[in-house]
Every structure is written in C-alpha cells, then in structure tokens.
Design a protein around this motif. Structure first.
Motif, PDB file in Angstrom:
ATOM      1  N   LEU A   1      24.580  -6.379  -4.953  1.00 52.30           N
ATOM      2  CA  LEU A   1      23.752  -5.297  -5.231  1.00 52.30           C
ATOM      3  C   LEU A   1      22.346  -5.829  -5.267  1.00 52.30           C
ATOM      4  CD1 LEU A   1      25.822  -3.121  -7.688  1.00 52.30           C
ATOM      5  CD2 LEU A   1      24.811  -2.360  -5.360  1.00 52.30           C
ATOM      6  N   PHE A   2      22.219  -7.289  -5.696  1.00 50.15           N
ATOM      7  CA  PHE A   2      20.731  -7.441  -5.660  1.00 50.15           C
ATOM      8  C   PHE A   2      20.142  -7.723  -4.431  1.00 50.15           C
ATOM      9  CE2 PHE A   2      20.107 -10.470  -9.795  1.00 50.15           C
ATOM     10  CZ  PHE A   2      18.985  -9.908 -10.009  1.00 50.15           C
ATOM     11  N   PHE A   3      20.896  -7.839  -3.432  1.00 54.00           N
ATOM     12  CA  PHE A   3      20.330  -8.111  -2.103  1.00 54.00           C
ATOM     13  C   PHE A   3      20.209  -6.435  -1.446  1.00 54.00           C
ATOM     14  CE2 PHE A   3      21.467 -12.516  -2.613  1.00 54.00           C
ATOM     15  CZ  PHE A   3      20.467 -13.036  -1.897  1.00 54.00           C
ATOM     16  N   VAL A   4      21.062  -5.776  -1.666  1.00 50.36           N
ATOM     17  CA  VAL A   4      20.973  -4.253  -1.278  1.00 50.36           C
ATOM     18  C   VAL A   4      19.783  -3.739  -1.911  1.00 50.36           C
ATOM     19  CG1 VAL A   4      22.134  -1.903  -1.373  1.00 50.36           C
ATOM     20  CG2 VAL A   4      23.602  -4.085  -1.024  1.00 50.36           C
ATOM     21  N   LEU A   5      19.540  -3.777  -3.101  1.00 56.76           N
ATOM     22  CA  LEU A   5      18.512  -3.109  -3.884  1.00 56.76           C
ATOM     23  C   LEU A   5      17.171  -4.079  -3.149  1.00 56.76           C
ATOM     24  CD1 LEU A   5      19.565  -2.935  -7.414  1.00 56.76           C
ATOM     25  CD2 LEU A   5      19.210  -0.967  -5.870  1.00 56.76           C
ATOM     26  N   GLY A   6      17.100  -4.997  -2.894  1.00 55.52           N
ATOM     27  CA  GLY A   6      15.786  -5.588  -2.374  1.00 55.52           C
ATOM     28  C   GLY A   6      15.689  -5.324  -0.974  1.00 55.52           C
ATOM     29  N   PHE A   7      16.728  -4.960  -0.121  1.00 57.98           N
ATOM     30  CA  PHE A   7      16.635  -4.366   1.260  1.00 57.98           C
ATOM     31  C   PHE A   7      16.234  -3.064   1.159  1.00 57.98           C
ATOM     32  CE2 PHE A   7      18.341  -2.989   5.218  1.00 57.98           C
ATOM     33  CZ  PHE A   7      17.918  -3.679   6.008  1.00 57.98           C
ATOM     34  N   LEU A   8      16.621  -2.263   0.265  1.00 59.45           N
ATOM     35  CA  LEU A   8      16.185  -1.123   0.177  1.00 59.45           C
ATOM     36  C   LEU A   8      14.822  -0.755  -0.190  1.00 59.45           C
ATOM     37  CD1 LEU A   8      17.186   2.054  -0.060  1.00 59.45           C
ATOM     38  CD2 LEU A   8      17.528   1.701  -2.476  1.00 59.45           C
ATOM     39  N   GLY A   9      14.093  -1.582  -1.111  1.00 57.32           N
ATOM     40  CA  GLY A   9      12.962  -1.607  -1.467  1.00 57.32           C
ATOM     41  C   GLY A   9      12.090  -1.879  -0.522  1.00 57.32           C
ATOM     42  N   LEU A  10      12.522  -2.874   0.595  1.00 61.58           N
ATOM     43  CA  LEU A  10      11.757  -3.293   1.838  1.00 61.58           C
ATOM     44  C   LEU A  10      11.728  -2.146   3.028  1.00 61.58           C
ATOM     45  CD1 LEU A  10      10.392  -5.444   3.543  1.00 61.58           C
ATOM     46  CD2 LEU A  10      12.860  -6.097   4.487  1.00 61.58           C
TER      47      LEU A  10
ATOM     48  N   PRO B   1      12.496   4.039  -9.031  1.00 65.63           N
ATOM     49  CA  PRO B   1      13.725   3.975  -9.696  1.00 65.63           C
ATOM     50  C   PRO B   1      14.380   2.583  -9.152  1.00 65.63           C
ATOM     51  CG  PRO B   1      13.464   6.187  -9.180  1.00 65.63           C
ATOM     52  CD  PRO B   1      12.154   5.521  -8.669  1.00 65.63           C
ATOM     53  N   VAL B   2      13.756   1.828  -8.013  1.00 63.85           N
ATOM     54  CA  VAL B   2      14.231   0.981  -7.185  1.00 63.85           C
ATOM     55  C   VAL B   2      14.079  -0.385  -8.386  1.00 63.85           C
ATOM     56  CG1 VAL B   2      14.296  -0.784  -5.362  1.00 63.85           C
ATOM     57  CG2 VAL B   2      14.334   1.895  -4.820  1.00 63.85           C
ATOM     58  N   PRO B   3      13.010  -0.521  -8.664  1.00 59.60           N
ATOM     59  CA  PRO B   3      12.751  -1.720  -9.350  1.00 59.60           C
ATOM     60  C   PRO B   3      13.387  -1.643 -11.278  1.00 59.60           C
ATOM     61  CG  PRO B   3      10.800  -0.958  -8.846  1.00 59.60           C
ATOM     62  CD  PRO B   3      11.702   0.128  -8.423  1.00 59.60           C
ATOM     63  N   LEU B   4      13.565  -0.312 -11.436  1.00 54.50           N
ATOM     64  CA  LEU B   4      14.511  -0.039 -12.595  1.00 54.50           C
ATOM     65  C   LEU B   4      15.907  -0.589 -12.340  1.00 54.50           C
ATOM     66  CD1 LEU B   4      13.165   3.222 -13.988  1.00 54.50           C
ATOM     67  CD2 LEU B   4      12.475   0.955 -14.954  1.00 54.50           C
ATOM     68  N   LEU B   5      16.493  -0.129 -11.224  1.00 58.97           N
ATOM     69  CA  LEU B   5      17.762  -0.548 -10.830  1.00 58.97           C
ATOM     70  C   LEU B   5      18.119  -2.043 -10.737  1.00 58.97           C
ATOM     71  CD1 LEU B   5      18.657   2.261  -8.152  1.00 58.97           C
ATOM     72  CD2 LEU B   5      19.573   1.901 -10.387  1.00 58.97           C
ATOM     73  N   VAL B   6      16.947  -2.725 -10.052  1.00 59.65           N
ATOM     74  CA  VAL B   6      16.756  -4.137 -10.218  1.00 59.65           C
ATOM     75  C   VAL B   6      17.040  -4.699 -11.464  1.00 59.65           C
ATOM     76  CG1 VAL B   6      15.570  -6.517  -9.462  1.00 59.65           C
ATOM     77  CG2 VAL B   6      15.737  -4.287  -8.088  1.00 59.65           C
TER      78      VAL B   6
ATOM     79  N   ASN C   1       3.527   7.900  -4.053  1.00 60.06           N
ATOM     80  CA  ASN C   1       4.918   7.466  -3.600  1.00 60.06           C
ATOM     81  C   ASN C   1       5.647   6.565  -4.879  1.00 60.06           C
ATOM     82  OD1 ASN C   1       4.744   8.561  -1.147  1.00 60.06           O
ATOM     83  ND2 ASN C   1       4.127   6.464  -0.086  1.00 60.06           N
ATOM     84  N   PHE C   2       4.925   5.931  -5.663  1.00 60.94           N
ATOM     85  CA  PHE C   2       5.209   5.300  -6.697  1.00 60.94           C
ATOM     86  C   PHE C   2       6.194   6.245  -7.319  1.00 60.94           C
ATOM     87  CE2 PHE C   2       5.531   3.176 -10.852  1.00 60.94           C
ATOM     88  CZ  PHE C   2       5.731   1.818 -10.434  1.00 60.94           C
ATOM     89  N   TYR C   3       5.982   7.349  -7.702  1.00 57.49           N
ATOM     90  CA  TYR C   3       6.861   8.028  -8.707  1.00 57.49           C
ATOM     91  C   TYR C   3       8.297   8.416  -8.270  1.00 57.49           C
ATOM     92  CZ  TYR C   3       2.371   8.714 -11.118  1.00 57.49           C
ATOM     93  OH  TYR C   3       1.215   8.366 -11.501  1.00 57.49           O
ATOM     94  N   TRP C   4       8.319   8.349  -6.779  1.00 58.70           N
ATOM     95  CA  TRP C   4       9.654   8.549  -6.331  1.00 58.70           C
ATOM     96  C   TRP C   4      10.364   7.158  -5.966  1.00 58.70           C
ATOM     97  CZ3 TRP C   4      11.063   7.505  -1.275  1.00 58.70           C
ATOM     98  CH2 TRP C   4       9.985   7.807  -0.336  1.00 58.70           C
TER      99      TRP C   4
ATOM    100  N   ALA D   1       0.970  -1.211   0.016  1.00 59.30           N
ATOM    101  CA  ALA D   1       0.031  -0.062  -0.110  1.00 59.30           C
ATOM    102  C   ALA D   1       0.815   1.228   0.122  1.00 59.30           C
ATOM    103  CB  ALA D   1      -1.015  -0.035   1.272  1.00 59.30           C
ATOM    104  N   ARG D   2       2.020   1.158   0.731  1.00 57.83           N
ATOM    105  CA  ARG D   2       2.812   2.453   0.811  1.00 57.83           C
ATOM    106  C   ARG D   2       3.487   2.822  -0.603  1.00 57.83           C
ATOM    107  NH1 ARG D   2       5.718   5.891   3.788  1.00 57.83           N
ATOM    108  NH2 ARG D   2       7.806   6.282   3.157  1.00 57.83           N
ATOM    109  N   TRP D   3       3.670   1.618  -1.088  1.00 53.23           N
ATOM    110  CA  TRP D   3       4.325   1.895  -2.604  1.00 53.23           C
ATOM    111  C   TRP D   3       3.366   2.863  -3.513  1.00 53.23           C
ATOM    112  CZ3 TRP D   3       8.907   0.549  -5.310  1.00 53.23           C
ATOM    113  CH2 TRP D   3       9.890   0.031  -4.568  1.00 53.23           C
ATOM    114  N   PHE D   4       2.024   2.554  -3.462  1.00 56.14           N
ATOM    115  CA  PHE D   4       1.141   3.190  -4.360  1.00 56.14           C
ATOM    116  C   PHE D   4       0.190   4.131  -3.939  1.00 56.14           C
ATOM    117  CE2 PHE D   4       2.083  -0.965  -6.271  1.00 56.14           C
ATOM    118  CZ  PHE D   4       2.187  -0.689  -7.517  1.00 56.14           C
TER     119      PHE D   4
END
Length: 334
Positions: free
Chosen positions: A265-274, A234-239, A228-231, A221-224
């Motif tokens: 970096l896969f794990f860093v980006l996943g953790f950042l998304g969480l 970039p995380v999914p794009l970086l993944v 919020n999704f607009y900022w 819910a927080r993502w959308f």
C-alpha cells in the motif's frame, strides 16, 4: 474515441508500471537484503520464496514500455532522450540480476560470487528506477515536446535521494515478503530488518515531500494550484496512516500477511500521488493528447491488448495461487 483512447492507454500503462513495481519490487528487495543472509543456505531459502514466480514479473515492465511506445511515441522519445543512461543502467542490472539468479543455483565453487552479483544487480536496478522517478518528478527541459537538455541533466541531489528511497523501499517489500513466506529463524531475521526499514522509508517519504515545494516542478505546482490541494490532501493522510499500521504490523507477531499488504500500500499510495500530480500529462509538460499516436494506431494495439491483458492477469494469478503458503528451508529450485 479520440478523447478516450489516450485516457484508456494512460490507465493501461499506469497499471502495468504499478504491477511491475509491486511484483518485481519484493524480488529486487530480496537481492538488496541478500548480504544479510547468515549463510548460503539461508540465501537459498530467501531466493526460493520467489523462484517459482519471479520470471513473469518483467512482463509488466514490457507491457508498460511497449504501451508507451505504441500509444505515446512522443513521450517515449522524450523519456529515452532525457533518461537514456539510467534506463540503460536499469536494463543491464535486470539482465545481471536475472543471470545471477539462475546461475547461482547451478554453481558450486562460484556460488558466493553469483550471490554477490544477484545483490549488486538488484541494488543498481532499484537505484536506477529511483533516478528515473526523481528526474520525471523534477521535470525535464524541453521545447515543443522535444528534449533540449544534456546527457546528465537527470543527475541531481533530488534524483539521488529518490534513488536511495526506492532501494530502501524495495528492501522493505522484500523483508515483509519474507515475513509472509517463511517461518522460524528466517522470519525472525526478516522482522528484525523490517522494523528499522519502516522508519527509514518513512523518513525518505518525509524528505522527498519536504523537498518538493523547492523544486521547479510541474507536479508540485499541480498539487497547490486552483485549490487542488483540498481534494488531493487525503493521499498524504493515508500515507501517514498506512505507515503507522505497517509499524504496528511488523512490531507484533501474528498475521504474517499484514506487513506485506501495508508495504504494498505504501507503493500504491505513492504511485497514486504521482498520477494525481501528473494528470493529464504523460510526462510533465506533455499532455496525453499531445503525445498520443493516431487513434487508428491506438485502437489497433488496444484490440490486441484485450486478449493479452487477461492472459497476463490469469497466469499471474494462477502462479501466485499455486505457490501460495510458506516456503520450507529445504525447498529446492532446479
């Protein structure tokens, strides 16, 4: 300070958990890949790449758990109440993995059995960590900050999916670590394993991402909500970009460090998304300020951390620096 202390501790705990995942993840990955060793000598070689440095990795897990207890006792109680069995499975598997790691080097006739124990402990530990992650993302039933669900509410198809995803993710870390630390036949096997693992992990990331909108999840819910999704997008794009770079790195020989860096970096980006999805909560539905211990308690423990954290970072850096470079097949561990 009443506002900033919980923020600081949120960062400290997040950093500790991320460091554990990155540093112990590849060692668990070695255990997961142990059945692919061609003989006992080759498994010795795999384990020797991590033997000098693996003991210190659990320090980060202790830091994260102890920090959660000291700074956010309500969240600690909630997580243990909801996820007691997966946490217990993870701890038992960690002990099992550690004992097997040490005993295997001393055993003779029982060496294959301890090798199998090392593999099983690593697989179960990784799977338990994935279960915990999936249950947190999916959300836990609670009222007034207290868990009101059952003993097995963490068990769901989504948590099973994240459990399997973490197992394959750690296996990818382990294979890229072997590319970095070995050469010859061992490195060839590692590259052969890493190539399909990149695709499998990318598929798991896609499956988890596609499943999230169908969950009653506060993180999703927080993502959308509120644009919020607009900022956050970039995380999914970086993944996606990182997945492509990792695939290219494992497909071509040359820079042996690149596959491991991109896998991390896969794990860093996943953790950042969480973290972006959960903020400002310590667990879904419970904010860091609502879960925080008194400022005097947080400040007291933080004073000790100012001394402890640089020491942990220092000996971690020192150990990895001393044992940098390739590990020969005939290297020994005693």
């Amino acid at each position: 300070m009443e506002y900033w202390l919980p923020v600081i501790w949120f960062g400290v705990i997040g950093f500790g958990v991320l460091m554990y995942v990155l540093l112990d993840g590849f060692v668990l990955g070695l255990g997961i890949l142990a059945p692919f060793a061609e003989d006992e000598g080759q498994l010795d070689h795999m384990m020797n790449t991590a033997a000098p440095i693996w003991d210190g990795n659990e320090t980060w897990l202790v830091l994260g758990g102890a920090g959660l207890l000291a700074a956010f006792p309500k969240a600690y109680a909630l997580v243990l109440s909801a996820l007691y069995l997966p946490v217990l499975l993870m701890l038992i598997a960690l002990v099992f993995r550690g004992v097997a790691f040490e005993f295997r080097f001393k055993a003779r006739r029982a060496k294959p059995a301890w090798g199998a124990a090392f593999a099983l402990g690593s697989i179960f530990c990784a799977f338990a960590q994935g279960l915990i992650l999936g249950a947190i993302v999916e959300g836990m039933p609670m009222q007034e900050g207290k868990y009101v669900g059952g003993v097995f509410d963490w068990f769901s198809p989504f948590s099973m999916l994240t459990g399997a995803a973490v197992v394959f993710g750690y296996a990818l870390l382990g294979s890229t670590w072997l590319i970095l630390k070995t050469d010859g036949r061992m490195q060839q096997i590692a590259r052969t394993l890493a190539r399909p693992l990149v695709l499998v992990v990318a598929v798991f990331i896609g499956l988890v991402s596609a499943w999230l909108p169908f969950l009653d999840s506060r993180i999703m819910a927080r993502w959308f909500e509120g644009g919020n999704f607009y900022w956050l997008f970039p995380v999914p794009l970086l993944v996606i970009g990182n997945a492509y770079a990792l695939w290219r790195a494992v497909m071509r020989e040359g820079n042996d460090a690149q596959p491991f860096v991109y896998a991390l970096l896969f794990f860093v980006l996943g953790f950042l998304g969480l973290v972006l999805g959960i903020w400002p909560n310590i667990v879904p539905g419970l904010s860091i300020w609502d879960a925080a211990s008194p400022p005097s308690s947080q400040g007291f423990v933080l004073a000790g951390l100012v001394v402890l954290l640089p020491a942990i970072l220092g000996y971690t850096y020192w150990s990895y620096r001393v044992f940098r470079g390739k590990i020969a097949a005939d290297a020994g561990y005693h």
